[in-house]
Design an enzyme around this catalytic site. Structure first.
Site, PDB file in Angstrom:
ATOM      1  N   GLU A  40      -2.848 -46.344  -0.173  1.00 49.14           N
ATOM      2  CA  GLU A  40      -1.940 -45.227  -0.464  1.00 49.14           C
ATOM      3  C   GLU A  40      -1.047 -44.910   0.735  1.00 49.14           C
ATOM      4  O   GLU A  40       0.130 -44.600   0.578  1.00 49.14           O
ATOM      5  CB  GLU A  40      -2.727 -43.974  -0.883  1.00 49.14           C
ATOM      6  CG  GLU A  40      -3.319 -44.064  -2.280  1.00 49.14           C
ATOM      7  CD  GLU A  40      -2.249 -44.224  -3.363  1.00 49.14           C
ATOM      8  OE1 GLU A  40      -1.093 -43.828  -3.148  1.00 49.14           O
ATOM      9  OE2 GLU A  40      -2.581 -44.780  -4.430  1.00 49.14           O
ATOM     10  N   TYR A 123      -0.103 -35.340  -2.860  1.00 53.77           N
ATOM     11  CA  TYR A 123      -0.082 -36.555  -3.676  1.00 53.77           C
ATOM     12  C   TYR A 123      -1.184 -37.527  -3.243  1.00 53.77           C
ATOM     13  O   TYR A 123      -1.949 -38.033  -4.071  1.00 53.77           O
ATOM     14  CB  TYR A 123       1.299 -37.252  -3.585  1.00 53.77           C
ATOM     15  CG  TYR A 123       1.195 -38.676  -4.048  1.00 53.77           C
ATOM     16  CD1 TYR A 123       1.184 -38.967  -5.402  1.00 53.77           C
ATOM     17  CD2 TYR A 123       1.000 -39.718  -3.134  1.00 53.77           C
ATOM     18  CE1 TYR A 123       1.016 -40.271  -5.844  1.00 53.77           C
ATOM     19  CE2 TYR A 123       0.830 -41.020  -3.561  1.00 53.77           C
ATOM     20  CZ  TYR A 123       0.836 -41.283  -4.919  1.00 53.77           C
ATOM     21  OH  TYR A 123       0.647 -42.565  -5.348  1.00 53.77           O
ATOM     22  N   ASP A 141       4.304 -37.922  -7.712  1.00 52.18           N
ATOM     23  CA  ASP A 141       5.234 -38.451  -6.706  1.00 52.18           C
ATOM     24  C   ASP A 141       6.569 -38.692  -7.412  1.00 52.18           C
ATOM     25  O   ASP A 141       6.740 -38.294  -8.572  1.00 52.18           O
ATOM     26  CB  ASP A 141       4.679 -39.739  -6.058  1.00 52.18           C
ATOM     27  CG  ASP A 141       4.616 -40.896  -7.062  1.00 52.18           C
ATOM     28  OD1 ASP A 141       4.789 -40.664  -8.271  1.00 52.18           O
ATOM     29  OD2 ASP A 141       4.385 -42.042  -6.620  1.00 52.18           O
TER      30      ASP A 141
END
Ligand code: SF4
Length: 378
Positions: A40, A123, A141
């Protein structure tokens, strides 16, 4: 907002599509929170294809949170070198150190604790906790926001006051509670593939029947295009200072030993190991670089060597269009600059350097005269 049988069908369609068509990505073959977290962070502002080799190399070198936490920062940055946005790597390591100190080396599954870590925003926390731990947090996002806005035909700027919160509410409402990790990834995958910014492929969309923007025929007008920031032209001059053994002088980033030259160096290059570099006017680059060299590298002494121009280097960083005018000089002995290193141009990857610095090194190694000189002294 969808509810009842329509909501059930919406979720079923999207999850079935994801299960059948999702891209095979290395971080989708695991539920390990460290691996998910790393992916991520690397994926922020970076394309999937570019991330894969970095992700694999990084995990091979730092297979656990402990290994990452205890590694020298320079080594972490070296493995990140070329991926850009280096604060991500620094935050990643600081977060790893906190996880070892406070959470026994395991990424926390509590939202507040996750958000307290460096580099973790709403997020990222929602993505990691849902995918690794199946916690019920909906991600939002840019990709997911675009899908949601199109589904509900939300016009206007999506990040404007109120709009983003509204989309977050919608994302939370739609979240498939039984499989939040897959659900979030399915929403992201839809945004990254079929529901693309410019030409959404609505005919292939698994949830097209629920999409208001598609029905009204303006899917490609959502979201509204933001006014583009004007490009700023930046001109730099860089000095490839080589000694008789073909070793070039490289200056350290500010976190390393501080060099005497660091104060004048543009931040575009000074956050990583770099050649002596200064902002210049295009037509006076050689003169200004020489002045900078005398002041910063030779303690004010005259530097009379002739600067040999190399091929121009172009580089784009967000809204800045950077032109680097590299010059090369050979000296008997490199100046003694605090914290600096002397390195073969082919060996730059042993340090944390930016793509811009790599391009300057390439301009030097490809230069015909340099090639001849290197061959002669080899
Ligand atoms: Fe996006 Fe088209 Fe699907 Fe609507 S129908 S969600 S615009 S791909």
């Amino acid at each position: 907002m969808l509810s009842g049988a329509a909501l059930t069908r919406f979720r079923k369609n999207l999850l079935a599509w994801f299960s059948q068509f999702q891209r095979d990505l290395p971080w989708r073959r695991t539920r390990d929170p460290y691996h998910i977290w790393l992916s991520e962070i690397m994926l922020q502002q970076t394309r999937v294809r570019a991330v894969i080799p970095y992700y694999e190399r990084f995990l091979a070198r730092f297979p656990t949170v402990d290994a990452l936490a205890s590694a020298p920062e320079e080594e972490v940055l070296r493995l990140w070198s070329g991926l850009g946005y280096y604060s991500r790597a620094r935050n990643l390591q600081r977060a790893a150190q906190q996880i070892v100190a406070r959470h026994d080396g395991l990424f926390p599954r509590d939202l507040e604790e996750a958000l307290a870590l460096p580099g973790i925003g709403a997020y990222t926390a929602a993505a990691i906790l849902s995918i690794a731990y199946q916690e019920e947090h909906a991600v939002l996002d840019g990709n997911v926001a675009r899908v949601l806005a199109r589904l509900s035909a939300v016009r206007g700027a999506l990040r404007a006051n109120g709009a983003w919160q509204g989309l977050q509410k919608t994302a939370t409402h739609l979240l498939a509670n039984k499989s939040p990790g897959d659900w979030n990834q399915a929403m992201m995958e839809l945004g990254a593939t079929l529901c693309s910014p410019r030409s959404p492929q609505c005919l292939l969309c698994p949830v097209g029947e629920f999409c208001e923007a598609r029905k009204r025929g303006f899917a490609d007008l959502i979201p509204e295009k933001r006014a583009k920031r004007d490009t700023v032209e930046v001109t730099l001059a860089a000095l490839v200072l080589l000694d008789t053994q073909n070793r070039a002088l490289l200056l350290p980033p500010p976190n390393g030993a501080k060099s005497s030259a660091a104060d004048d160096v543009p931040t575009l290059v000074s956050r990583t190991w770099h050649f002596p570099t200064v902002s210049v006017h295009f037509d006076a680059a050689a003169v200004e670089l020489k002045k900078f060299t005398e002041k910063s590298l030779f303690a004010g002494r005259k530097f009379s060597a002739k600067l040999q121009p190399l091929s121009k280097v172009r580089h784009a960083v967000t809204y800045r269009a950077v032109t680097v005018l590299p010059f090369q000089v050979r000296v008997e002995k490199l100046p003694n600059v605090c914290g600096a290193k002397a390195l073969d141009l082919d060996n730059l990857s042993s340090l944390h350097v930016s793509n811009l610095t790599r391009k300057v090194a390439q301009a030097a190694t490809k230069d015909p005269l340099t090639k001849k000189q290197r061959a002669a002294s080899a």
